[in-house]
Design an enzyme around this catalytic site. Structure first.
Site, PDB file in Angstrom:
ATOM      1  N   GLU A  48     -37.932 -11.991   5.438  1.00 55.59           N
ATOM      2  CA  GLU A  48     -39.137 -11.164   5.300  1.00 55.59           C
ATOM      3  C   GLU A  48     -38.868  -9.743   5.804  1.00 55.59           C
ATOM      4  O   GLU A  48     -38.023  -9.530   6.688  1.00 55.59           O
ATOM      5  CB  GLU A  48     -40.276 -11.802   6.122  1.00 55.59           C
ATOM      6  CG  GLU A  48     -41.587 -11.013   6.048  1.00 55.59           C
ATOM      7  CD  GLU A  48     -42.801 -11.766   6.575  1.00 55.59           C
ATOM      8  OE1 GLU A  48     -42.631 -12.851   7.161  1.00 55.59           O
ATOM      9  OE2 GLU A  48     -43.921 -11.252   6.391  1.00 55.59           O
ATOM     10  N   ASN A 194     -49.178 -15.849  -0.437  1.00 52.82           N
ATOM     11  CA  ASN A 194     -48.666 -16.485   0.783  1.00 52.82           C
ATOM     12  C   ASN A 194     -49.816 -16.603   1.771  1.00 52.82           C
ATOM     13  O   ASN A 194     -50.579 -15.648   1.962  1.00 52.82           O
ATOM     14  CB  ASN A 194     -47.563 -15.607   1.401  1.00 52.82           C
ATOM     15  CG  ASN A 194     -47.219 -16.052   2.823  1.00 52.82           C
ATOM     16  OD1 ASN A 194     -46.567 -17.076   3.020  1.00 52.82           O
ATOM     17  ND2 ASN A 194     -47.683 -15.310   3.824  1.00 52.82           N
ATOM     18  N   GLU A 195     -49.926 -17.753   2.389  1.00 50.25           N
ATOM     19  CA  GLU A 195     -50.969 -17.989   3.402  1.00 50.25           C
ATOM     20  C   GLU A 195     -52.277 -17.338   2.948  1.00 50.25           C
ATOM     21  O   GLU A 195     -52.878 -16.519   3.662  1.00 50.25           O
ATOM     22  CB  GLU A 195     -50.522 -17.511   4.786  1.00 50.25           C
ATOM     23  CG  GLU A 195     -49.328 -18.308   5.281  1.00 50.25           C
ATOM     24  CD  GLU A 195     -49.031 -18.184   6.786  1.00 50.25           C
ATOM     25  OE1 GLU A 195     -49.593 -17.317   7.460  1.00 50.25           O
ATOM     26  OE2 GLU A 195     -48.214 -19.012   7.269  1.00 50.25           O
ATOM     27  N   TYR A 261     -45.043 -24.606  12.063  1.00 48.11           N
ATOM     28  CA  TYR A 261     -44.187 -24.001  13.087  1.00 48.11           C
ATOM     29  C   TYR A 261     -44.167 -24.856  14.351  1.00 48.11           C
ATOM     30  O   TYR A 261     -45.187 -25.460  14.720  1.00 48.11           O
ATOM     31  CB  TYR A 261     -44.683 -22.596  13.433  1.00 48.11           C
ATOM     32  CG  TYR A 261     -44.262 -21.567  12.407  1.00 48.11           C
ATOM     33  CD1 TYR A 261     -42.978 -21.041  12.424  1.00 48.11           C
ATOM     34  CD2 TYR A 261     -45.138 -21.138  11.410  1.00 48.11           C
ATOM     35  CE1 TYR A 261     -42.575 -20.098  11.479  1.00 48.11           C
ATOM     36  CE2 TYR A 261     -44.737 -20.192  10.462  1.00 48.11           C
ATOM     37  CZ  TYR A 261     -43.450 -19.682  10.503  1.00 48.11           C
ATOM     38  OH  TYR A 261     -43.044 -18.756   9.566  1.00 48.11           O
ATOM     39  N   GLU A 317     -42.077 -22.436   5.133  1.00 48.50           N
ATOM     40  CA  GLU A 317     -41.909 -21.782   6.444  1.00 48.50           C
ATOM     41  C   GLU A 317     -41.923 -22.867   7.514  1.00 48.50           C
ATOM     42  O   GLU A 317     -42.881 -23.648   7.585  1.00 48.50           O
ATOM     43  CB  GLU A 317     -43.027 -20.771   6.714  1.00 48.50           C
ATOM     44  CG  GLU A 317     -42.914 -19.515   5.888  1.00 48.50           C
ATOM     45  CD  GLU A 317     -43.929 -18.437   6.268  1.00 48.50           C
ATOM     46  OE1 GLU A 317     -44.342 -18.364   7.441  1.00 48.50           O
ATOM     47  OE2 GLU A 317     -44.296 -17.673   5.359  1.00 48.50           O
ATOM     48  N   GLN A 366     -36.561 -17.389  10.435  1.00 46.60           N
ATOM     49  CA  GLN A 366     -36.125 -16.660   9.272  1.00 46.60           C
ATOM     50  C   GLN A 366     -34.618 -16.448   9.367  1.00 46.60           C
ATOM     51  O   GLN A 366     -34.021 -16.743  10.389  1.00 46.60           O
ATOM     52  CB  GLN A 366     -36.855 -15.328   9.185  1.00 46.60           C
ATOM     53  CG  GLN A 366     -38.369 -15.486   9.035  1.00 46.60           C
ATOM     54  CD  GLN A 366     -39.076 -14.210   8.601  1.00 46.60           C
ATOM     55  OE1 GLN A 366     -38.453 -13.201   8.319  1.00 46.60           O
ATOM     56  NE2 GLN A 366     -40.411 -14.250   8.576  1.00 46.60           N
TER      57      GLN A 366
HETATM   58  O1  AHR Z   1     -42.690 -15.998   9.561  1.00 42.74           O
HETATM   59  C1  AHR Z   1     -43.607 -15.126  10.145  1.00 42.74           C
HETATM   60  C2  AHR Z   1     -44.995 -15.220   9.531  1.00 42.74           C
HETATM   61  O2  AHR Z   1     -45.534 -16.481   9.779  1.00 42.74           O
HETATM   62  C3  AHR Z   1     -45.075 -15.099   8.036  1.00 42.74           C
HETATM   63  O3  AHR Z   1     -45.097 -13.782   7.621  1.00 42.74           O
HETATM   64  C4  AHR Z   1     -46.376 -15.761   7.716  1.00 42.74           C
HETATM   65  O4  AHR Z   1     -46.394 -16.321   6.425  1.00 42.74           O
HETATM   66  C5  AHR Z   1     -46.514 -16.805   8.818  1.00 42.74           C
HETATM   67  O5  AHR Z   1     -47.763 -16.749   9.416  1.00 42.74           O
END
Ligand code: AHR
Length: 515
Positions: A48, A194-195, A261, A317, A366
Site C-alpha cells: 500500500e 476496500n473496507e 488482524y 489483509e 504488508q
Molecule cells: O493495512 C493497513 C490498513 O488496514 C489498510 O489500509 C486498511 O484496509 C486496513 O484497515
C-alpha cells in the site's frame, strides 16, 4: 473481584502448564480421499501507499544513490524473488479509495503531487503508478491484484483503468502506448473497493452491494484478459456483511474478501512489537489462531448461498498490528518483527491450508516497512524479518497437495481463554512427490519430542531447516541483520518407521522427505 481473580489465575496458569517437556505424536495422511491443492496465492502480499512501503521500501526511483534496477530497490527485489511471491495487492488498503490512477501515469516529472490523507498526510509525488506496479509484478512473476477506487472514484474512472491496463486497441491502449507500454498487461484480480464499511466509504452492506453490482458491470474483459472480481468484504466477526453480499451480489463476484488482524484491540495501545512479556506473547498467538473460527463461520454462510462452492473467500489483509516504533510517524505503521511474528505467520498458514476449498488467497499486511512486513529498510540498508524467513520456509507448500495430519499436542490457554496448540504441523506433497512437513513449537520454554508417522516412510532421505532464537523478542536490526535467521537442522532420525524430531522451544522446523 471476579475479574481480578481470573486475571491472577490466567497470569500464573502459563508457567504451570509450561513445566514438562512436550511429547507429541503426529500422523500424516499421504493418500487423502479428497485431494486439495494449497493455492500459491495463500502466500500473497499487499503493498500500500503507506509510510515507506512503496517509497523507500520498493521504489527509490532510477536516479537514487540506493542501488536499484529501473527504480526498484535491487536488494528488495532479490529478497522478494526468493519468496516466490504469487500475487501482490496494490495500491491499498484505505489509500485505494482515494487514489486516482490518471495522476500516476505519464512522465514522472509532470505527475501531480498528492496528500496521502489516510496515512500521516504525507505528500507523495505519484512517481510510482500503474506502469511501475505492473512492471514490478512482471519482474517478480506475480499476479497483480488491483484495488479499485469506489469510495471517492467513479464508475467511468475504474472502467477506464481496466481498459488502460488490459486493452490491446482503442483510446486507452493508445494512451498507454504513448506512455511507453504498447502491449497490454494481464491483470487478473480486481478489487471493487476496500473496507467499504469503513475507510472505503462508510457504507452499509446493502448499499455497497448495489454499488458493487453497478461498478463491476462496466469492468470489461479486454483482449483476452479475464478479470476475477473481488467484492470488498467483512472485517473479522461481521458475518452480516458476508451474508448480505452473498444475497445481493452472489455470482457477480468471483471472490469476497475478509480482513483479520492480530491486534490487541483498536482502542489505545496495541502493545510494543519488541517489548512484551510471556502473557502478551501467548495472547498474541491466541488472537492469531482466532482467525480459524472466523474463517469457518464466513465459509458456512457462503456455503448456504453458494452450495456449489463457486465464490471464493480471500483473506486479503492479515497479520500482526502493534504500536509503531518509538519516534516514527504514527500514521506510517512501521513496526519491528520478532520471533513472535514468525510464530503468528506459521500458525496462520497451518490454518489457511485447512480451508482452501473456499479460501483461495491471503495477503499479508504488508510487504515492506508496514505492519508485519517481509523486509525493513532504512536508507540503503535492508533487513529480512523473521516473518520473511517463515514465508520463505513455507513456500514449498505453494501449489502442493495438502496432506491432512493429526497432532496430539497439549494446548495452552491464553488469558482470554483462547486455546492454541504448543506444537502444530502442516504438510504437503509437491509435484515431484516430495513430502514437506513444517512443525511449529510455540512454547517459550519447553522442548518437544515429536514422533511423526508417515505411511511407507522406508529409508526416506530427509533434510531440515530451523528458525529459532534465544529470546522471543529477538529481531533483526540494521546493524545486526542476522540475529534471527534459518539454519540447517539435523536433530531428527528415522526409528521404527517414524521420524523422531527434537524441537527446541520457540522454533519452526521444515523437513523435506524424498520417499
Ligand atoms: O493495512 C493497513 C490498513 O488496514 C489498510 O489500509 C486498511 O484496509 C486496513 O484497515
Amino acid at each position: 473481584m471476579k475479574n481480578i481473580i481470573t486475571t491472577i489465575l490466567a497470569a500464573v496458569a502459563l508457567p504451570l502448564i509450561a513445566s514438562a517437556q512436550l511429547k507429541v505424536n503426529v500422523s500424516i495422511d499421504t493418500t487423502p480421499d479428497e485431494q486439495n491443492m494449497i493455492p500459491k496465492e495463500i502466500y500473497g502480499q499487499f503493498a500500500e501507499h503507506l509510510g515507506s512501503c512503496i517509497y523507500g521500501g520498493l521504489w527509490v526511483g532510477p536516479d537514487s544513490d540506493i542501488p536499484n534496477t529501473d527504480g526498484y530497490r535491487t536488494d528488495v527485489l532479490e529478497a522478494l524473488k526468493e519468496l516466490k511471491v504469487p500475487v501482490m495487492r496494490w495500491p491499498g488498503g484505505c489509500f485505494a479509495d482515494e487514489y486516482h490512477w490518471r495522476d500516476g501515469i505519464g512522465p514522472r516529472e509532470s505527475r501531480p503531487r498528492m496528500v496521502n490523507s489516510n496515512w500521516g498526510g504525507t505528500v507523495e509525488d505519484n512517481s510510482f503508478g500503474t506502469h511501475e506496479f505492473l512492471n514490478l509484478c512482471e519482474i517478480l512473476g506475480c499476479e497483480p491484484y488491483i484495488s479499485g477506487n469506489v469510495g471517492s472514484g467513479t464508475v467511468e474512472e475504474l472502467a477506464k483503468w481496466v481498459e488502460y491496463m488490459t486493452a490491446a486497441d482503442g483510446p486507452m491502449a493508445k494512451l498507454r502506448a504513448e506512455n511507453g507500454r504498447k502491449e497490454p498487461w494481464k491483470v487478473k484480480y480486481l478489487g471493487v473497493g476496500n473496507e467499504s464499511w469503513g475507510c472505503g466509504g462508510n457504507m452499509v452492506p446493502e448499499y455497497y452491494s448495489h454499488l458493487y453490482n453497478r461498478y463491476q458491470t462496466y469492468c470489461r474483459d479486454f483482449s483476452g484478459n479475464r478479470l476475477y472480481k473481488v467484492a470488498s468484504g467483512a472485517s473479522d466477526y461481521d458475518y452480516n456483511w458476508t451474508e448480505v453480499l452473498m444475497k445481493y451480489i452472489g455470482k457477480r463476484m468471483h471472490g469476497v474478501s475478509l480482513h483479520y488482524y492480530t491486534v490487541k484491540g483498536w482502542d489505545g495501545s496495541k502493545g510494543s512489537a519488541t517489548v512484551f512479556n510471556e502473557e502478551e506473547y501467548y495472547n498474541t498467538l491466541g488472537k492469531a489462531v482466532g482467525v480459524e473460527p472466523v474463517i469457518v463461520k464466513h465459509i458456512s454462510i457462503m456455503d448456504q448461498y453458494d452450495p456449489d462452492n463457486s465464490i471464493d473467500l480471500l483473506l486479503d489483509e492479515w497479520g500482526t498490528w502493534f504500536d509503531v516504533e518509538p519516534g516514527t510517524n504514527p500514521g506510517h505503521l512501521y513496526q519491528q518483527n520478532t520471533m513472535r511474528d514468525a510464530m503468528v505467520a506459521a500458525l496462520s498458514f497451518n490454518i489457511f491450508h485447512k480451508y482452501t476449498r473456499r479460501l483461495k488467497m491471503a495477503n499479508i499486511a504488508q510487504i515492506a516497512n508496514v505492519l508485519q512486513s517481509m523486509v525493513l529498510t532504512r536508507g540503503d540498508k535492508m533487513v529480512l524479518t523473521p516473518t520473511y524467513h517463515t514465508f520463505r520456509m513455507y513456500n514449498v507448500h505453494q501449489d502442493a497437495m495438502y496432506l491432512p495430519s493429526v497432532c496430539d499436542s497439549p494446548k495452552f490457554k491464553d488469558s482470554h481463554d483462547r486455546e492454541c496448540p504448543y506444537v502444530d504441523v502442516t504438510a504437503s506433497k509437491n509435484a515431484e512427490g516430495k513430502i514437506n512437513i513444517t512443525l511449529t513449537n510455540t512454547s517459550l520454554d519447553q522442548k518437544a519430542d515429536v514422533s511423526i508417522e508417515i505411511p511407507s516412510l522406508g529409508k526416506a532421505e530427509l533434510s531440515g531447516e530451523i528458525l529459532t532464537s534465544k529470546n522471543v523478542q529477538d529481531h533483526n536490526e540494521f546493524d545486526r541483520p542476522d540475529t534471527v535467521r534459518p539454519v540447517e537442522f539435523d536433530d531428527f532420525k528415522i526409528k521404527d518407521g517414524k521420524i523422531i524430531v527434537k524441537m527446541p522451544p520457540m522454533s519452526i522446523i521444515s523437513l523435506s522427505a524424498a520417499l
